[in-house]
Design a protein around this motif. Structure first.
Motif, mmCIF file in Angstrom:
data_model
loop_
_atom_site.group_PDB
_atom_site.id
_atom_site.type_symbol
_atom_site.label_atom_id
_atom_site.label_comp_id
_atom_site.label_asym_id
_atom_site.label_seq_id
_atom_site.Cartn_x
_atom_site.Cartn_y
_atom_site.Cartn_z
ATOM 1 N N ILE A 237 -13.280 3.468 -2.284
ATOM 2 C CA ILE A 237 -13.515 3.769 -3.701
ATOM 3 C C ILE A 237 -13.617 5.281 -3.895
ATOM 4 O O ILE A 237 -12.993 5.851 -4.801
ATOM 5 C CB ILE A 237 -14.793 3.057 -4.204
ATOM 6 C CG1 ILE A 237 -14.587 1.541 -4.254
ATOM 7 C CG2 ILE A 237 -15.181 3.576 -5.598
ATOM 8 C CD1 ILE A 237 -15.841 0.754 -4.613
ATOM 9 N N LYS A 238 -14.376 5.929 -3.023
ATOM 10 C CA LYS A 238 -14.524 7.394 -3.093
ATOM 11 C C LYS A 238 -13.174 8.081 -2.894
ATOM 12 O O LYS A 238 -12.823 9.025 -3.612
ATOM 13 C CB LYS A 238 -15.516 7.872 -2.039
ATOM 14 C CG LYS A 238 -16.963 7.504 -2.305
ATOM 15 C CD LYS A 238 -17.861 8.046 -1.199
ATOM 16 C CE LYS A 238 -19.318 7.651 -1.412
ATOM 17 N NZ LYS A 238 -20.179 8.149 -0.292
ATOM 18 N N LYS A 239 -12.417 7.633 -1.892
ATOM 19 C CA LYS A 239 -11.122 8.243 -1.606
ATOM 20 C C LYS A 239 -10.162 8.078 -2.777
ATOM 21 O O LYS A 239 -9.416 9.005 -3.116
ATOM 22 C CB LYS A 239 -10.510 7.604 -0.348
ATOM 23 C CG LYS A 239 -11.199 7.994 0.954
ATOM 24 C CD LYS A 239 -10.527 7.306 2.142
ATOM 25 C CE LYS A 239 -11.218 7.660 3.450
ATOM 26 N NZ LYS A 239 -10.588 6.974 4.607
ATOM 27 N N SER A 240 -10.180 6.906 -3.396
ATOM 28 C CA SER A 240 -9.263 6.656 -4.513
ATOM 29 C C SER A 240 -9.567 7.585 -5.684
ATOM 30 O O SER A 240 -8.651 8.094 -6.342
ATOM 31 C CB SER A 240 -9.344 5.195 -4.956
ATOM 32 O OG SER A 240 -10.581 4.899 -5.582
ATOM 33 N N GLN A 241 -10.848 7.827 -5.942
ATOM 34 C CA GLN A 241 -11.230 8.731 -7.022
ATOM 35 C C GLN A 241 -10.842 10.171 -6.692
ATOM 36 O O GLN A 241 -10.415 10.925 -7.567
ATOM 37 C CB GLN A 241 -12.730 8.618 -7.295
ATOM 38 C CG GLN A 241 -13.121 7.279 -7.902
ATOM 39 C CD GLN A 241 -14.615 7.087 -8.041
ATOM 40 O OE1 GLN A 241 -15.396 7.958 -7.672
ATOM 41 N NE2 GLN A 241 -15.036 5.943 -8.557
ATOM 42 N N ALA A 242 -10.963 10.531 -5.405
ATOM 43 C CA ALA A 242 -10.563 11.875 -4.978
ATOM 44 C C ALA A 242 -9.056 12.076 -5.125
ATOM 45 O O ALA A 242 -8.585 13.206 -5.318
ATOM 46 C CB ALA A 242 -10.981 12.107 -3.526
ATOM 47 N N GLU A 243 -8.299 10.961 -5.046
ATOM 48 C CA GLU A 243 -6.844 11.027 -5.194
ATOM 49 C C GLU A 243 -6.408 10.963 -6.652
ATOM 50 O O GLU A 243 -5.210 10.990 -6.951
ATOM 51 C CB GLU A 243 -6.187 9.892 -4.408
ATOM 52 C CG GLU A 243 -6.340 10.044 -2.894
ATOM 53 C CD GLU A 243 -5.820 8.832 -2.139
ATOM 54 O OE1 GLU A 243 -5.196 7.961 -2.793
ATOM 55 O OE2 GLU A 243 -6.032 8.752 -0.917
#
Length: 276
Positions: free
Chosen positions: A135-141
């Motif tokens: 979830i964190k990675k997707s938001q960072a992307e």
């Protein structure tokens, strides 16, 4: 539990889908993903592409080494093996899981079958515990929202810590099927029986009952496809109770009929908020 208004106002929505394979989880994920700012996380894809990849490749290698010509090419590294798992092609995982039963009819010895089931169980648990990080990675992307397209066996993990974690990081949405859809799934399992994961207690009880009903002494005498067709209706009944319990405690429930009537991402969001 989050309210409908709170969910609507969330800048970053996250959803975990719960339900039987074939009930519409991936259909919902793809429909909602048409907006473009939803990250689609496939639990089964992650399992096959990461946590079970080496085991899948090792299984293919062992199969190929039964052919002396291929064995020589593998041993001298003239050829290599890879597993091409994709969102739309999970066949390598199914081939690895296999079916228990007579090896002459494509079945696995019971010990090997249970070993692979255990590996899948651990892989699925690892995958679901990774959801918060993804979830964190997707938001960072640059993705605003996240959808966890979990496998039908999520309920079999029986891990209250995990379910609580998923409910804190995402809204758990159970897609509840109806009697007609259940009938279709059962008929599909009879005409095209596929490998699947079974809870260890459920499997032990089921295989022993099947052996007794068919006057068989050993799992090696079992017809693999016949067992899958026989056990699937029982598996549906077994899992439906678990899905309901998880949804009642940690999430909300939508109906598969209502989902199939959705034509846009907005329709899906409205359906979920009405369930809240």
């Amino acid at each position: 539990m989050i309210s409908a208004e709170e969910f609507k106002k969330l800048k970053n929505k996250s959803i975990t889908l719960l339900g039987m394979s074939g009930v519409g989880k991936t259909h919902l994920a793809k429909l909602i993903g048409e907006e473009g700012d939803w990250f689609h996380f496939s639990g089964d894809y992650r399992i096959g592409a990461a946590h079970l990849k080496e085991a899948i490749i090792a299984n293919i290698s062992d199969k190929m080494k039964t052919d002396n010509w291929l064995r020589r090419l593998l041993d001298n590294q003239s050829i290599s093996i890879n597993s091409q798992v994709s969102f739309d092609n999970l066949e390598p995982i199914s081939a690895f899981l296999g079916k228990v039963g007579n090896p002459e009819e494509g079945g696995l010895p019971i010990g090997e079958f249970i070993r692979r089931q255990s590996l899948f169980f651990e892989a699925e648990k690892k995958t679901m515990y990774e959801v918060p990080n993804f979830i964190k990675k997707s938001q960072a992307e640059g993705f605003s929202h996240f959808i966890n397209d979990a496998g039908g066996s999520l309920c079999e993990l029986e891990d209250q810590v995990l379910f609580k974690l998923l409910s804190e990081k995402s809204l758990i949405v159970y897609i509840q099927t109806n009697a007609e859809n259940e009938r279709i799934l059962i008929e599909r399992a009879k005409t095209n029986p596929k490998p699947m994961y079974y809870n260890s207690h459920f499997f032990e009880k089921s295989i022993n009952t099947y052996l007794a009903e068919n006057s068989l002494d050993y799992a090696a005498q079992v017809n693999p496809d016949d067992f899958v067709s026989w056990v699937f209706p029982k598996l549906i009944e077994y899992r439906l109770k678990k899905y309901t319990a998880i949804a009642n405690k940690y999430g909300c429930t939508i109906q598969s009929d209502d989902l199939h009537n959705c034509r846009s991402a907005n329709d899906v969001i409205n359906l979920i908020t009405s369930a809240l």
